[in-house]
Design an enzyme around this catalytic site. Sequence first.
Site, short mmCIF file in Angstrom:
data_model
loop_
_atom_site.label_atom_id
_atom_site.label_comp_id
_atom_site.label_asym_id
_atom_site.label_seq_id
_atom_site.Cartn_x
_atom_site.Cartn_y
_atom_site.Cartn_z
N ALA A 15 72.00 -51.21 -7.63
CA ALA A 15 72.92 -50.47 -6.76
C ALA A 15 72.52 -50.74 -5.33
O ALA A 15 71.41 -51.19 -5.06
CB ALA A 15 72.79 -48.98 -7.07
N GLY A 61 70.78 -51.32 -11.54
CA GLY A 61 72.20 -51.38 -11.92
C GLY A 61 72.61 -52.77 -12.35
O GLY A 61 73.56 -52.94 -13.11
N GLU A 89 71.74 -52.90 -15.95
CA GLU A 89 72.68 -52.00 -16.65
C GLU A 89 74.04 -52.70 -16.80
O GLU A 89 74.68 -52.61 -17.85
CB GLU A 89 72.78 -50.68 -15.89
CG GLU A 89 71.49 -49.85 -15.98
CD GLU A 89 71.46 -48.71 -15.01
OE1 GLU A 89 71.26 -47.57 -15.47
OE2 GLU A 89 71.65 -48.94 -13.79
N1 T1G Z 1 70.21 -52.43 -2.09
C1 T1G Z 1 70.34 -52.67 -0.75
N2 T1G Z 1 69.61 -53.61 -0.08
C2 T1G Z 1 68.76 -54.34 -0.80
C3 T1G Z 1 68.57 -54.13 -2.20
C4 T1G Z 1 69.35 -53.13 -2.84
N3 T1G Z 1 69.25 -52.88 -4.15
N4 T1G Z 1 67.63 -55.00 -2.63
C5 T1G Z 1 67.26 -55.73 -1.54
N5 T1G Z 1 67.93 -55.33 -0.46
C6 T1G Z 1 67.82 -55.89 0.90
C7 T1G Z 1 66.43 -55.73 1.51
O1 T1G Z 1 66.30 -54.51 2.16
C8 T1G Z 1 66.38 -56.90 2.49
O2 T1G Z 1 67.10 -56.53 3.62
C9 T1G Z 1 67.19 -57.97 1.77
O3 T1G Z 1 68.00 -57.29 0.80
C10 T1G Z 1 66.33 -58.96 1.02
O4 T1G Z 1 65.44 -58.24 0.19
C11 T1G Z 1 72.43 -47.32 -10.86
C12 T1G Z 1 70.69 -46.44 -8.95
C13 T1G Z 1 65.73 -58.19 -5.43
C14 T1G Z 1 63.36 -58.67 -5.85
O5 T1G Z 1 65.09 -51.51 -6.88
O6 T1G Z 1 63.22 -55.54 -5.54
O7 T1G Z 1 70.21 -49.81 -9.29
O8 T1G Z 1 65.26 -56.57 5.25
O9 T1G Z 1 63.33 -58.93 1.37
O10 T1G Z 1 61.70 -60.56 -1.42
O11 T1G Z 1 70.52 -47.32 -12.09
O12 T1G Z 1 64.76 -57.02 -2.90
O13 T1G Z 1 66.76 -58.55 5.02
O14 T1G Z 1 67.63 -56.39 5.98
O15 T1G Z 1 63.25 -57.68 -0.81
O16 T1G Z 1 63.68 -61.96 -2.20
C15 T1G Z 1 67.38 -50.88 -8.21
C16 T1G Z 1 65.33 -53.76 -5.10
C17 T1G Z 1 68.25 -50.16 -7.24
C18 T1G Z 1 65.64 -53.80 -6.54
C19 T1G Z 1 64.49 -59.59 -3.81
N6 T1G Z 1 67.03 -52.18 -7.68
N7 T1G Z 1 65.17 -55.07 -4.52
O17 T1G Z 1 63.26 -59.67 -3.15
O18 T1G Z 1 64.08 -60.06 -0.74
S1 T1G Z 1 68.58 -48.52 -7.83
C20 T1G Z 1 65.90 -52.39 -7.03
C21 T1G Z 1 64.10 -55.84 -4.77
C22 T1G Z 1 69.76 -48.75 -9.06
C23 T1G Z 1 71.05 -47.85 -10.94
C24 T1G Z 1 70.14 -47.50 -9.81
C25 T1G Z 1 64.00 -57.12 -4.00
C26 T1G Z 1 64.44 -58.37 -4.81
P1 T1G Z 1 66.67 -57.03 5.03
P2 T1G Z 1 63.92 -58.68 0.03
P3 T1G Z 1 63.13 -60.66 -1.86
#
Ligand code: T1G
Length: 708
Positions: free
Chosen positions: A63, A107, A110
């Site tokens: 998400a 998500g 999912e």
């Molecule tokens: N939402 C919004 N922004 C995100 C994002 C996300 N899920 N993931 C990354 N970004 C932004 C991050 O802030 C950065 O921004 C840029 O993307 C690059 O990220 C319904 C509710 C995927 C392994 O927890 O673990 O789904 O600093 O530097 O090192 O059940 O990002 O450039 O402005 O980290 O290549 C669950 C979170 C959400 C995964 C990539 N998902 N992301 O790593 O790049 S909750 C997560 C990561 C959810 C559902 C629930 C990593 C990555 P900026 P980065 P990276």
Amino acid sequence: MSDLVQLIKDNRVAVFTINNPPVNALSPGVPEGIAEAVEQLDKDEAIIAAVLIGGGKTFVAGADIKEFGKVTSGKVNRGEGFKPLLLRIEDCRKPIVMAIHGTAFGGGLELAMAGHYRVAASNAQVGQPEVKLGIIPGAAGTQRLPRLAGVAKAVEMCAEGNPVKASEALKYGIVDRLIEGDLLAGAVAFAREIAAMPVPKTRERNDRLGTAEQNAPIFAAARANARKKQRGMMAALAAIDAVEAATQLPFDEGCKVEQRLFTDCLFSDQSKALIHVFFGEREVAKIPDIPKETLTIPVNTAAVVGAGTMGGGIAMVFANAGIPVLLKEADQPALDRGLASIQKNYANSVKRGRFTQQFVDERLKLIQPTLSYDGFSSVDMVIEAVFEGMALKKQVFGDLDRICKPGAILASNTSTLNVDEIASATARPQSVIGTHFFSPANVMRLLEIVRGKATGKEVIATCMQLSKKLGKVGVLVGNCRGFVGNRMFHPYVRESVFLLEEGASVEAVDSALYEFGMAMGPLAVGDLAGLDVGWRIRKEYRHLEQPGIRQAFAGDRLCELGRYGQKTGAGWYKYDENRRAIPDPEVGELVRKWAAEAGIPQRQISKEEIVDRLIYALVNEGARILEEGFALRAVDIDIIYLNGYGFPSYRGGPMWYADTIGLKKVYDRICEFHDQHGELWEPAPLLKKLAEEGRRLSDFNKEQSATA
Ligand code: T1G
Ligand code: NAD
């Protein structure tokens, strides 16, 4: 079709591509685009199957976390999230194959599990990392994953939040096939293969949900593990409850339980703090006056001077990142000691399964021990880690200035000394920087990168980038005494000893901070690091102490008795042969005696006061550091304390914690301490200003970054 989801047809197979860089998060417009594509798929009789794939570097990483702040509990409770879309996908008459590369997280997984089949590139990862954000899967992940992967794997993935490699996902039935080479071509071919087969629905599978007898020990072990490894955090236990509901209730009922638990977590302070940390770890990498495109210096070879406690660990960090590293010592016995501790650390890592023996053998080959500067003339970067003395460090930097090639980065691991003065021993201060690793350097994630007044922007940009390659969180700090972390730690430790001198017991002080969530109590940390380290520094700076200002004495008195902590078998605690801490009543008696001699009245001290005195000492000093510009943002201080000092992540760091409590309340309490304990508790002007204006420390960092 929405711009974020493209639909093309490949000879009766539809291909939906999500294009929402950088990580194809399910931002507004993406779910809607997918829904539209599924409607078209169902209507178009010519189409026999579909593939959903992510554009760019990854599948869907979850998400859009940036949207969380906009979510209302009403909206969540009405289930207006992704779940209706996922049911629509699952109920599609034609098979949808999810093609995963990069990461299918949260998500994203999912979404993939709502599809009928999943194929993955062999280097892809899947996972439910939501607990790391203080929430749980909120789109039926806790209900579909156990149906696909079995209960034990599902509860592990949802409660611990760690990624799973594609090969393991295949083993557990999360994905149906690994694709080598062109993922899209492989996925389309797979779609053709299964097009005529029945369309399986994950939510209707119950064969892997086990029985209550089989599952009871799984959930018990998971809860015990969560209480130990994620101490104080609510999300992991909530995730376990949700997966358990999947084994006890029909799918729809299980989803309702998940939704309730998800809502509780999402609107908790813990989740707000952990989301602050998520974005904070990315924000600290951005230096306002050093643009992303600043040229960096290639660091393909390195050298470390000094193979003691820190030097050995730093050499391992470079070797673990695949960078060959020279390791120089002053004499053979010291070199042998350094190498022996490196081999011991690696052996422990193999024993604990962190590394394979093959990995270790390859890494050890990258560490080249030496007693001379031979080879230093060609390395890209040198890190000095000799004894903490200015004269010795300047002598070493003088040597490096003569020997190293132009453009080589000369870094010091000093923990307290002035980086500009060290740089003055060279003719190239623009190449000198502080790289302050934390002990044990091969384990602790934090790297304070200390900017000297002449340090070049390309040198800073290089070290910030390199920290990520070394598996560290690099935070840029200014060159003041103790930089950021240790400068704040000084009043924190001071207050812990003052409280002992005023009547609190060692156990009371440590257990209060442990219960607050610190990884260890302050006194146990002192014993681990060695009480003599601080004692030597206090003696070195005795001449700077202001007359009439109270100084803690109990720690120094213990050192005078040779009680340095774990390394001498006794400090604030006694230690058995396995270095387990044993309360030592003799310490209490000694402190009582010394306090009486110093005329310090004894009193009962509450847990609340102990926590406030130590944590607010951090906040007050942190605010000074911010207004003096030695830290770029409040979040930088938070990330330093989470990754270097065992501050509980679910509290967001000392500055975020203060904002959560409310600066007015924090300021008033500090004023109380100022009245009771004098000048040492002078409130930081910034804290006073923000408290009176009803503002937050995180507001300050916005202004700061705007002006730098
Ligand atoms: N939402 C919004 N922004 C995100 C994002 C996300 N899920 N993931 C990354 N970004 C932004 C991050 O802030 C950065 O921004 C840029 O993307 C690059 O990220 C319904 C509710 C995927 C392994 O927890 O673990 O789904 O600093 O530097 O090192 O059940 O990002 O450039 O402005 O980290 O290549 C669950 C979170 C959400 C995964 C990539 N998902 N992301 O790593 O790049 S909750 C997560 C990561 C959810 C559902 C629930 C990593 C990555 P900026 P980065 P990276
Ligand atoms: P240490 O005493 O364990 O090791 C220092 C090593 O430097 C010794 O092995 C010594 O033989 C070697 N040495 C001295 N002169 C040398 C020379 N001319 N050439 C090569 N080697 C030489 O000290 P440490 O704890 O590893 O600390 C090293 C530096 O790291 C200090 O500046 C310290 O402040 C800093 N630091 C220490 C810690 C910690 O927790 N110990 C944490 C962060 C930073």
